[in-house]
Design an enzyme around this catalytic site. Structure first.
Site, PDB file in Angstrom:
ATOM      1  N   HIS A 272       6.344  -6.356   5.883  1.00 26.31           N
ATOM      2  CA  HIS A 272       5.482  -5.186   6.094  1.00 26.31           C
ATOM      3  C   HIS A 272       6.158  -3.915   5.566  1.00 26.31           C
ATOM      4  O   HIS A 272       5.974  -2.822   6.100  1.00 26.31           O
ATOM      5  CB  HIS A 272       5.150  -5.038   7.584  1.00 26.31           C
ATOM      6  CG  HIS A 272       3.743  -4.587   7.862  1.00 26.31           C
ATOM      7  ND1 HIS A 272       2.740  -5.426   8.273  1.00 26.31           N
ATOM      8  CD2 HIS A 272       3.162  -3.357   7.785  1.00 26.31           C
ATOM      9  CE1 HIS A 272       1.618  -4.752   8.446  1.00 26.31           C
ATOM     10  NE2 HIS A 272       1.849  -3.483   8.149  1.00 26.31           N
ATOM     11  N   SER A 304       7.059  -6.237  -0.362  1.00 30.95           N
ATOM     12  CA  SER A 304       8.085  -5.488   0.382  1.00 30.95           C
ATOM     13  C   SER A 304       9.270  -5.143  -0.512  1.00 30.95           C
ATOM     14  O   SER A 304      10.187  -5.939  -0.703  1.00 30.95           O
ATOM     15  CB  SER A 304       8.581  -6.238   1.634  1.00 30.95           C
ATOM     16  OG  SER A 304       7.511  -6.393   2.552  1.00 30.95           O
ATOM     17  N   ILE A 306       8.856  -3.904  -3.827  1.00 28.93           N
ATOM     18  CA  ILE A 306       8.544  -3.909  -5.272  1.00 28.93           C
ATOM     19  C   ILE A 306       8.346  -2.469  -5.750  1.00 28.93           C
ATOM     20  O   ILE A 306       7.499  -1.743  -5.209  1.00 28.93           O
ATOM     21  CB  ILE A 306       7.260  -4.734  -5.531  1.00 28.93           C
ATOM     22  CG1 ILE A 306       7.451  -6.201  -5.135  1.00 28.93           C
ATOM     23  CG2 ILE A 306       6.789  -4.582  -6.981  1.00 28.93           C
ATOM     24  CD1 ILE A 306       8.410  -6.991  -5.977  1.00 28.93           C
ATOM     25  N   GLY A 326       2.692  -2.367  -2.827  1.00 24.82           N
ATOM     26  CA  GLY A 326       2.300  -1.579  -1.667  1.00 24.82           C
ATOM     27  C   GLY A 326       2.393  -0.084  -1.922  1.00 24.82           C
ATOM     28  O   GLY A 326       1.589   0.502  -2.673  1.00 24.82           O
TER      29      GLY A 326
HETATM   30  C1  LIG Z   1       0.254   3.171   4.374  1.00 23.49           C
HETATM   31  C2  LIG Z   1       0.364   1.683   4.576  1.00 23.49           C
HETATM   32  C3  LIG Z   1      -0.620   1.022   5.291  1.00 23.49           C
HETATM   33  C4  LIG Z   1      -0.533  -0.358   5.463  1.00 23.49           C
HETATM   34  N1  LIG Z   1      -1.546  -1.005   6.113  1.00 23.49           N
HETATM   35  C5  LIG Z   1      -1.536  -2.355   6.189  1.00 23.49           C
HETATM   36  C6  LIG Z   1      -2.645  -3.046   6.729  1.00 23.49           C
HETATM   37  O1  LIG Z   1      -3.622  -2.452   7.138  1.00 23.49           O
HETATM   38  N2  LIG Z   1      -2.584  -4.399   6.763  1.00 23.49           N
HETATM   39  C7  LIG Z   1      -1.493  -5.115   6.297  1.00 23.49           C
HETATM   40  O2  LIG Z   1      -1.489  -6.341   6.344  1.00 23.49           O
HETATM   41  N3  LIG Z   1      -0.433  -4.453   5.773  1.00 23.49           N
HETATM   42  C8  LIG Z   1      -0.437  -3.126   5.684  1.00 23.49           C
HETATM   43  N4  LIG Z   1       0.614  -2.469   5.102  1.00 23.49           N
HETATM   44  C9  LIG Z   1       1.750  -3.244   4.564  1.00 23.49           C
HETATM   45  C10 LIG Z   1       1.515  -3.608   3.097  1.00 23.49           C
HETATM   46  O3  LIG Z   1       0.483  -4.545   2.964  1.00 23.49           O
HETATM   47  C11 LIG Z   1       2.791  -4.198   2.466  1.00 23.49           C
HETATM   48  O4  LIG Z   1       3.191  -5.317   3.211  1.00 23.49           O
HETATM   49  C12 LIG Z   1       3.930  -3.198   2.378  1.00 23.49           C
HETATM   50  O5  LIG Z   1       3.449  -1.939   1.950  1.00 23.49           O
HETATM   51  C13 LIG Z   1       4.991  -3.693   1.393  1.00 23.49           C
HETATM   52  O6  LIG Z   1       6.110  -2.849   1.366  1.00 23.49           O
HETATM   53  P1  LIG Z   1       6.365  -1.783   0.176  1.00 23.49           P
HETATM   54  O7  LIG Z   1       5.171  -0.901   0.158  1.00 23.49           O
HETATM   55  O8  LIG Z   1       7.589  -1.037   0.594  1.00 23.49           O
HETATM   56  O9  LIG Z   1       6.554  -2.561  -1.080  1.00 23.49           O
HETATM   57  C14 LIG Z   1       0.564  -1.080   4.935  1.00 23.49           C
HETATM   58  C15 LIG Z   1       1.548  -0.398   4.221  1.00 23.49           C
HETATM   59  C16 LIG Z   1       1.457   0.962   4.032  1.00 23.49           C
HETATM   60  C17 LIG Z   1       2.523   1.657   3.231  1.00 23.49           C
END
Ligand SMILES: Cc1cc2nc3c(=O)[nH]c(=O)nc-3n(C[C@H](O)[C@H](O)[C@H](O)COP(=O)(O)O)c2cc1C
Length: 397
Positions: A272, A304, A306, A326
């Site tokens: 996440h 996570s 990238i 993400g």
């Molecule tokens: C602003 C934000 C909102 C997110 N909301 C969700 C979500 O609603 N559902 C989910 O499964 N992951 C959510 N994530 C996690 C992303 O799907 C992902 O796993 C994560 O951003 C990966 O890490 P990175 O952005 O540092 O590469 C969220 C991430 C961010 C940054």
């Protein structure tokens, strides 16, 4: 000639987003659990993975196309599900949908999205995957899944790594809530970021669009427990959902094996982005372990940490079949809207093909741990993983 974008890297996108977005919004995107060590480690761990160049291969024709769960895509990456994307730009969700259609990649629509399940199905077609957060009861969660099925979604992501929403200090300090509470601090923040505020005001403040009761009131509770997403629920969901089922937020090989045995079509290795547990191991370190556990054939997605195309190549080499982007996507959208997103995605795609050329390979399925430079200091890519990769390659060719 008009310059279309100032974005050439995630760092550019982040810097420009930080300038344009209110602090409250920027911190919501960038923030993470605890002291934010886990999120930083996700990114820095990629620097410890080095690639071994190979020379004099014919790399004039290089393809980024790949296949995941029987579906072909033109690029090996998509956009991760993220809640409330329209906070960074009123056209964020629509821009992601357009990019997914144009470049042919999948995008996750979060349960907590600022666009409804039905509207996104219209905008992105089969490129949209619905991401479910367990909410309320099993019945309420399954009702949302049924809504997605009626809207035409074929792929469902069940996110399982948010049993409780973590304490994110930046959000607490900033008084971040969904929908916004107009505190004096927030008012000042918005007033000093007029480009964002005017466009957001014109479009209307974004809100979670999938949580409306019969009276039209919003029922979304960001802090609600999602721990109902347990093993029994996964079994029930598998029985009900006829399409592809991906389980997201898996970091343990033992969990991965159990999820596979319950009939999931793919596992999405992710911590996440460090938003849930500060001391979580860096996701890229976990990927080869999970690949070794589930074997060479089972579909694995990864996110996570990238931040560029080279990172995508590394994740594919270490066992991912597909990689999701993400925060960089939200930074690019926050900086420049659709133009920013398209510019950054095009940098990522170009990076991948340039890196593949350096490695002497021309197709995604040729990537495996053998492209990773190994010496005594890089023991985490172990012999077991190497064997798995050889088997994977043999199975694909
Ligand atoms: C602003 C934000 C909102 C997110 N909301 C969700 C979500 O609603 N559902 C989910 O499964 N992951 C959510 N994530 C996690 C992303 O799907 C992902 O796993 C994560 O951003 C990966 O890490 P990175 O952005 O540092 O590469 C969220 C991430 C961010 C940054």
């Amino acid at each position: 000639m008009q310059k279309s974008s100032d974005i050439f890297s995630t760092e550019d996108a982040r810097r420009l987003a930080k300038r344009r977005l209110p602090r409250l919004v920027f911190d919501f995107v960038e923030g993470a659990a605890g002291r934010e060590v886990g999120t930083a480690r996700n990114v820095s761990q990629f620097d410890n993975v080095m690639l071994q160049p190979r020379v004099m291969a014919d790399v004039a024709q290089c393809s980024l196309a790949t296949t995941l769960m029987g579906q072909s895509y033109k690029v090996p990456f998509g956009i991760a599900p993220m809640g409330m994307c329209n906070l960074v730009h009123p056209m964020a969700d629509a821009s992601i949908a357009s990019a997914a259609q144009a470049m042919d990649f999948p995008m996750g629509l979060s349960s907590a999205a600022s666009t409804s399940i039905e509207d996104m199905a219209r905008m992105a077609g089969s490129h949209a995957w619905f991401q479910l957060y367990f909410g309320g009861s099993q019945e309420a969660s399954l009702a949302m899944v049924e809504r997605a099925q009626i809207a035409g979604y074929e792929t469902l992501i069940l996110t399982v790594d948010v049993p409780q929403v973590s304490r994110r200090v930046r959000d607490l300090r900033n008084g971040f809530t969904v929908p916004f509470a107009m505190t004096p601090r927030a008012f000042w923040d918005f007033a000093t970021h007029p480009s964002w505020s005017l466009s957001t005001l014109a479009a209307g403040a974004p809100r979670p669009m999938n949580f409306t009761d019969s009276k039209g009131s919003n029922t979304f509770d960001r802090g609600a427990s999602r721990s109902g997403a347990d093993w029994a629920f996964l079994e029930r969901l598998r029985g009900k959902w006829p399409g592809k089922l991906i389980v997201k937020g898996v970091t343990s090989a033992a969990d991965a094996l159990r999820i596979r045995s319950l009939g999931a079509d793919a596992i999405y290795v992710s911590n996440h982005g460090g938003r849930q547990l500060d001391s979580v191991p860096p996701a890229i370190r976990l990927l080869p372990l999970i690949r070794a556990a589930v074997g060479p054939e089972f579909p694995l997605l990864f996110d996570s940490g990238i931040r560029n195309g080279e990172d995508i190549v590394k994740a594919l080499a270490l066992g991912a079949d597909f990689v999701m982007i993400g925060r960089p996507a939200l930074f690019a959208l926050g900086a420049e809207g659709a133009a920013g997103l398209n510019a950054l995605l095009s940098c990522f795609a170009t990076d991948i093909s340039v890196v593949m050329a350096q490695l002497g390979i021309t197709s995604i399925d040729q990537l495996g741990p053998y492209v990773i430079f190994q010496d005594a200091g890089h023991a985490h890519v172990d012999a077991e993983t190497k064997t798995q990769a050889a088997l994977r390659l043999a199975a694909k060719t």
